[in-house]
Design a protein around this motif. Structure first.
Motif, PDB file in Angstrom:
ATOM      1  N   LEU A 156       0.821  -1.205   0.000  1.00  0.00           N
ATOM      2  CA  LEU A 156       0.000   0.000   0.000  1.00  0.00           C
ATOM      3  C   LEU A 156       0.858   1.260   0.000  1.00  0.00           C
ATOM      4  CD1 LEU A 156      -2.931   1.133   0.156  1.00  0.00           C
ATOM      5  CD2 LEU A 156      -2.510   1.401   2.601  1.00  0.00           C
ATOM      6  N   TYR A 157       1.917   1.243   0.781  1.00  0.00           N
ATOM      7  CA  TYR A 157       2.800   2.410   0.798  1.00  0.00           C
ATOM      8  C   TYR A 157       3.281   2.738  -0.607  1.00  0.00           C
ATOM      9  CZ  TYR A 157       7.155   5.032   1.298  1.00  0.00           C
ATOM     10  OH  TYR A 157       8.154   5.952   1.153  1.00  0.00           O
ATOM     11  N   GLY A 158       3.782   1.735  -1.322  1.00  0.00           N
ATOM     12  CA  GLY A 158       4.255   1.963  -2.682  1.00  0.00           C
ATOM     13  C   GLY A 158       3.150   2.435  -3.607  1.00  0.00           C
ATOM     14  N   ALA A 159       1.950   1.861  -3.432  1.00  0.00           N
ATOM     15  CA  ALA A 159       0.817   2.252  -4.280  1.00  0.00           C
ATOM     16  C   ALA A 159       0.414   3.699  -4.027  1.00  0.00           C
ATOM     17  CB  ALA A 159      -0.365   1.321  -4.035  1.00  0.00           C
ATOM     18  N   THR A 160       0.447   4.128  -2.770  1.00  0.00           N
ATOM     19  CA  THR A 160       0.087   5.520  -2.474  1.00  0.00           C
ATOM     20  C   THR A 160       1.146   6.479  -3.007  1.00  0.00           C
ATOM     21  OG1 THR A 160       1.126   5.456  -0.262  1.00  0.00           O
ATOM     22  CG2 THR A 160      -1.234   4.922  -0.407  1.00  0.00           C
ATOM     23  N   LYS A 161       2.412   6.074  -2.955  1.00  0.00           N
ATOM     24  CA  LYS A 161       3.456   6.949  -3.466  1.00  0.00           C
ATOM     25  C   LYS A 161       3.460   6.989  -4.996  1.00  0.00           C
ATOM     26  CE  LYS A 161       6.004   9.032  -1.449  1.00  0.00           C
ATOM     27  NZ  LYS A 161       5.873  10.442  -0.975  1.00  0.00           N
ATOM     28  N   LEU A 162       3.096   5.885  -5.644  1.00  0.00           N
ATOM     29  CA  LEU A 162       2.937   5.920  -7.095  1.00  0.00           C
ATOM     30  C   LEU A 162       1.808   6.877  -7.469  1.00  0.00           C
ATOM     31  CD1 LEU A 162       3.479   4.967  -9.985  1.00  0.00           C
ATOM     32  CD2 LEU A 162       1.955   3.035  -9.546  1.00  0.00           C
ATOM     33  N   THR A 163       0.710   6.807  -6.732  1.00  0.00           N
ATOM     34  CA  THR A 163      -0.407   7.729  -6.983  1.00  0.00           C
ATOM     35  C   THR A 163       0.034   9.169  -6.765  1.00  0.00           C
ATOM     36  OG1 THR A 163      -1.962   6.035  -6.237  1.00  0.00           O
ATOM     37  CG2 THR A 163      -2.788   8.289  -6.371  1.00  0.00           C
ATOM     38  N   SER A 164       0.784   9.402  -5.691  1.00  0.00           N
ATOM     39  CA  SER A 164       1.311  10.737  -5.424  1.00  0.00           C
ATOM     40  C   SER A 164       2.195  11.214  -6.580  1.00  0.00           C
ATOM     41  CB  SER A 164       2.114  10.714  -4.120  1.00  0.00           C
ATOM     42  OG  SER A 164       2.825  11.924  -3.927  1.00  0.00           O
ATOM     43  N   ASP A 165       3.079  10.339  -7.064  1.00  0.00           N
ATOM     44  CA  ASP A 165       3.936  10.695  -8.208  1.00  0.00           C
ATOM     45  C   ASP A 165       3.098  11.130  -9.401  1.00  0.00           C
ATOM     46  OD1 ASP A 165       5.954   9.784  -6.560  1.00  0.00           O
ATOM     47  OD2 ASP A 165       6.421   8.002  -7.766  1.00  0.00           O
ATOM     48  N   LYS A 166       2.075  10.341  -9.704  1.00  0.00           N
ATOM     49  CA  LYS A 166       1.212  10.645 -10.854  1.00  0.00           C
ATOM     50  C   LYS A 166       0.505  11.981 -10.677  1.00  0.00           C
ATOM     51  CE  LYS A 166       1.926   6.774 -13.180  1.00  0.00           C
ATOM     52  NZ  LYS A 166       2.637   6.793 -14.477  1.00  0.00           N
ATOM     53  N   LEU A 167       0.084  12.266  -9.448  1.00  0.00           N
ATOM     54  CA  LEU A 167      -0.603  13.527  -9.173  1.00  0.00           C
ATOM     55  C   LEU A 167       0.336  14.718  -9.403  1.00  0.00           C
ATOM     56  CD1 LEU A 167      -2.558  12.533  -5.940  1.00  0.00           C
ATOM     57  CD2 LEU A 167      -3.591  13.215  -8.118  1.00  0.00           C
TER      58      LEU A 167
END
Length: 336
Positions: A138-149
């Motif tokens: 989940l941590y990685g998934a949230t940071k990937l989402t943050s990167d995309k944002l």
């Protein structure tokens, strides 16, 4: 570039935030303000003892949470550059408290973006992680989402000259919660627990992370995701460097953990350029000329299918080099 400017660091009391603070105050004494924005009053109190106002009049400490957009808008007024380092980063804690991780890492990213757009910030650099590349936790998934944002924020800025970019790197040597301080503490017990004997990780010093953030602040055109060229280490070599006499029981991989970390996947290779010291993944939708970008930075496109992971790296730390790095960057009293 930073003359008479104001810089704000979210999560500024963390390991990298403190290293950035030291670097900025030492190298850019003519800045107007350096604002440390975080939610931990105790860490701010302790950091303020290191930087008393009579010796460091530029520094300001603001209590605030990246989840609170209204507070961020107030904090960002008059700020020129934002370094977004605030995050929930512990993998097992994020797995157990997913809502809290999402609120901080994704909701917080959205708040940083909109507060920056509303207040005249010139540039924003967001910190990412190797765990955001092909995430399995989940941590990685949230940071990937943050990167995309942050990357996509360049598409919604209109005629606002602000630039958003991202830096992604591996484990920061000696940072809070990382394996080296953990092993140093466990050494006294005579046991260093090994999750998987084949495990590898990328390794970067705090100063290396600082240099990368400053590079992005000064050079990003908007939408790039910067990746450093750094060595890997084997977890067994770290254990051997710290406690050669210790037992090293195999305890198994924790939930959401990888054996090898990636920073660039084969799918990213279509948009990845070699800048020399760094790689950069350029945005699919960009507001500038690729040809001009290549000329300006002497960039070269990587080969199709190129990938960059810690297990297939060409540069490796040794037991001896790890000992030297631990003494240099983590604990100057370290002896085997």
């Amino acid at each position: 570039m930073f003359n008479n400017s104001t810089i704000l660091i979210t999560g500024g009391t963390g390991s990298l935030g403190k290293a950035l603070t030291k670097h900025i105050l030492h190298n850019f004494s003519d800045i107007r303000k350096l604002i440390i924005y975080s939610r931990d009053e105790q860490k701010q109190f302790q950091m303020a003892q290191e930087y008393p106002s009579d010796k460091f009049p530029q520094i300001r400490f603001l209590i605030g949470d990246v989840r609170d957009k209204e507070r961020m808008v107030r904090a960002f007024k008059g700020v020129d550059y934002v370094i977004h380092a605030a995050a929930m980063k512990h993998v097992p804690i994020a797995e157990y408290n997913p809502d809290e991780c999402i609120k901080t890492n994704i909701g917080g990213a959205e708040n940083v973006i909109h507060a920056s757009l509303e207040t005249g910030v010139q540039r924003v650099v967001a910190l990412s992680t190797d765990k955001a590349c092909a995430p399995i936790n989940l941590y990685g998934a949230t940071k990937l989402t943050s990167d995309k944002l942050f990357i996509a924020a360049n598409n919604i800025k209109g005629d606002n000259p602000i630039r958003f970019s991202v830096v992604r790197y591996g484990n920061v040597m000696g940072s809070n919660g990382s394996v080296i301080p953990f092993f140093l503490a466990k050494k006294t017990e005579g046991k260093l627990p090994i999750t998987d004997p084949n495990m590898t990780r990328f390794n970067i010093s705090l100063q290396g992370g600082v240099d990368m953030v400053m590079h992005a602040l000064e050079n990003a055109w908007g939408g790039e995701l910067f990746v450093p060229k750094i060595p890997s280490y084997k977890i067994l070599d770290v254990a051997e460097a710290i406690g050669p006499e210790c037992e090293k029981p195999i305890v198994g991989i924790r939930p959401g953990e990888k054996v090898h970390e990636e920073m660039i996947t084969a799918s990213d290779s279509f948009y990845t350029y070699d800048l020399g010291k760094y790689y950069t993944i350029i945005p699919v939708t960009h507001q500038w000329s690729i040809e001009e970008f290549v000329r300006t930075f002497s960039a070269s496109k990587v080969s199709e299918g190129f990938r960059y992971n810690s297990g297939e790296n060409t540069e490796w730390e040794t037991v001896e080099s790890l000992r030297n790095l631990i003494k240099q960057y983590v604990d100057d009293t370290f002896e085997v």
